[in-house]
Design a protein around this motif. Sequence first.
Motif, mmCIF file in Angstrom:
data_model
loop_
_atom_site.group_PDB
_atom_site.id
_atom_site.type_symbol
_atom_site.label_atom_id
_atom_site.label_comp_id
_atom_site.label_asym_id
_atom_site.label_seq_id
_atom_site.Cartn_x
_atom_site.Cartn_y
_atom_site.Cartn_z
ATOM 1 N N VAL A 39 0.542 -1.100 0.090
ATOM 2 C CA VAL A 39 -0.293 0.161 0.138
ATOM 3 C C VAL A 39 0.790 0.996 -0.202
ATOM 4 N N LYS A 40 1.931 1.300 1.230
ATOM 5 C CA LYS A 40 2.948 2.402 0.547
ATOM 6 C C LYS A 40 3.597 3.136 -0.375
ATOM 7 N N LEU A 41 3.927 1.870 -1.564
ATOM 8 C CA LEU A 41 4.460 1.646 -2.461
ATOM 9 C C LEU A 41 3.819 2.565 -3.284
ATOM 10 N N VAL A 42 2.172 2.070 -3.783
ATOM 11 C CA VAL A 42 1.395 2.168 -4.324
ATOM 12 C C VAL A 42 0.965 3.233 -4.064
ATOM 13 N N LEU A 43 1.126 4.655 -2.955
ATOM 14 C CA LEU A 43 0.641 5.965 -2.363
ATOM 15 C C LEU A 43 1.330 6.324 -2.886
ATOM 16 N N MET A 44 2.634 5.997 -2.945
ATOM 17 C CA MET A 44 3.551 6.833 -3.866
ATOM 18 C C MET A 44 3.607 6.594 -4.754
ATOM 19 N N ALA A 45 3.512 5.279 -5.798
ATOM 20 C CA ALA A 45 3.383 5.532 -6.943
ATOM 21 C C ALA A 45 2.362 6.724 -7.397
ATOM 22 N N LEU A 46 1.102 6.465 -6.388
ATOM 23 C CA LEU A 46 0.089 7.624 -6.848
ATOM 24 C C LEU A 46 0.422 8.871 -7.298
ATOM 25 N N GLU A 47 1.215 9.522 -6.167
ATOM 26 C CA GLU A 47 1.910 10.505 -5.782
ATOM 27 C C GLU A 47 2.557 10.967 -6.562
ATOM 28 N N ASP A 48 3.612 10.396 -7.002
ATOM 29 C CA ASP A 48 4.299 10.442 -7.549
ATOM 30 C C ASP A 48 3.792 11.183 -9.372
ATOM 31 N N SER A 50 0.955 12.045 -9.656
ATOM 32 C CA SER A 50 0.533 13.156 -9.700
ATOM 33 C C SER A 50 1.223 14.836 -9.908
ATOM 34 N N LYS A 51 1.933 14.082 -8.695
ATOM 35 C CA LYS A 51 3.703 15.621 -9.146
ATOM 36 C C LYS A 51 3.565 15.074 -10.904
ATOM 37 N N GLU A 52 4.293 13.931 -11.555
ATOM 38 C CA GLU A 52 4.203 14.692 -12.799
ATOM 39 C C GLU A 52 3.311 15.619 -13.378
ATOM 40 N N LYS A 53 1.563 15.100 -13.481
ATOM 41 C CA LYS A 53 0.439 15.777 -13.546
ATOM 42 C C LYS A 53 0.671 17.151 -14.285
ATOM 43 N N TYR A 54 1.082 17.141 -12.546
ATOM 44 C CA TYR A 54 1.035 19.184 -12.150
ATOM 45 C C TYR A 54 2.181 19.639 -12.358
ATOM 46 N N ARG A 55 3.588 19.009 -12.213
ATOM 47 C CA ARG A 55 4.559 19.720 -13.133
ATOM 48 C C ARG A 55 4.169 20.118 -13.916
ATOM 49 N N ALA A 56 4.308 19.209 -15.153
ATOM 50 C CA ALA A 56 3.774 19.773 -16.628
ATOM 51 C C ALA A 56 2.771 20.675 -16.572
ATOM 52 N N GLU A 57 1.964 20.797 -16.005
ATOM 53 C CA GLU A 57 0.871 21.901 -16.050
ATOM 54 C C GLU A 57 1.176 23.210 -15.322
ATOM 55 N N TRP A 58 2.222 22.877 -13.965
ATOM 56 C CA TRP A 58 3.381 24.362 -13.419
ATOM 57 C C TRP A 58 3.980 24.281 -14.958
ATOM 58 N N LEU A 59 4.796 23.662 -15.288
ATOM 59 C CA LEU A 59 5.141 24.820 -16.477
ATOM 60 C C LEU A 59 5.001 24.898 -17.458
ATOM 61 N N SER A 60 3.971 24.886 -18.106
ATOM 62 C CA SER A 60 2.735 25.209 -19.270
ATOM 63 C C SER A 60 2.464 26.798 -18.755
ATOM 64 N N LEU A 61 1.918 26.685 -17.321
ATOM 65 C CA LEU A 61 2.019 28.257 -17.003
ATOM 66 C C LEU A 61 3.145 29.081 -16.720
ATOM 67 N N LEU A 62 3.800 28.889 -16.445
ATOM 68 C CA LEU A 62 4.990 29.931 -16.525
ATOM 69 C C LEU A 62 5.115 30.801 -16.492
ATOM 70 N N TYR A 77 2.789 25.560 -5.776
ATOM 71 C CA TYR A 77 1.978 25.386 -6.877
ATOM 72 C C TYR A 77 1.776 24.174 -6.370
ATOM 73 N N TYR A 78 2.440 22.701 -6.156
ATOM 74 C CA TYR A 78 1.557 21.755 -5.927
ATOM 75 C C TYR A 78 0.630 21.793 -4.534
ATOM 76 N N ASP A 79 1.418 22.671 -3.593
ATOM 77 C CA ASP A 79 0.854 22.521 -2.594
ATOM 78 C C ASP A 79 -1.120 23.356 -2.526
ATOM 79 N N THR A 80 -0.682 24.229 -3.758
ATOM 80 C CA THR A 80 -2.298 25.065 -3.708
ATOM 81 C C THR A 80 -3.177 24.287 -4.506
ATOM 82 N N VAL A 81 -2.835 23.280 -5.457
ATOM 83 C CA VAL A 81 -3.626 22.627 -6.567
ATOM 84 C C VAL A 81 -4.087 21.267 -5.575
ATOM 85 N N ILE A 82 -3.469 20.599 -4.243
ATOM 86 C CA ILE A 82 -3.697 19.505 -3.489
ATOM 87 C C ILE A 82 -4.303 19.850 -2.915
ATOM 88 N N GLY A 83 -4.516 21.301 -2.320
ATOM 89 C CA GLY A 83 -5.242 22.558 -0.989
ATOM 90 C C GLY A 83 -4.647 21.804 0.004
#
Length: 112
Positions: A39-48, A50-62, A77-83
Amino acid sequence: MEEFFLLGCQVDEVKLIDLVLRRYHTLDVMKALSLEQFVKLVLMALEDESKEKYRAEWLSLLPCMVFTNHYMTFEQYYDTVIGKNIDLRPVDEIIAEIDRKHAEAKESKDGS
């Protein structure tokens, strides 16, 4: 253990298997893990992911952020979008702070 049930409700089984195979390339390693480690590995993979997706979004807004002088780091930015940085104070306290800042700004504007 509750994380496992939360995860089970949020992720489609096929997507979960796809994620595990893309990240770890084999299920043999996963079979040897305890449920908690899995479960810890899966949660870490899901977070990673998610971060990849938001990094691409951040780069487009940069470019817009730099052009308008509203730059924020990826972490901000990441802290903002995940609340993560949501203000949990009571509404009255937040409104009082805003009113105080408006009054201070008005005083400094009138004084200069």
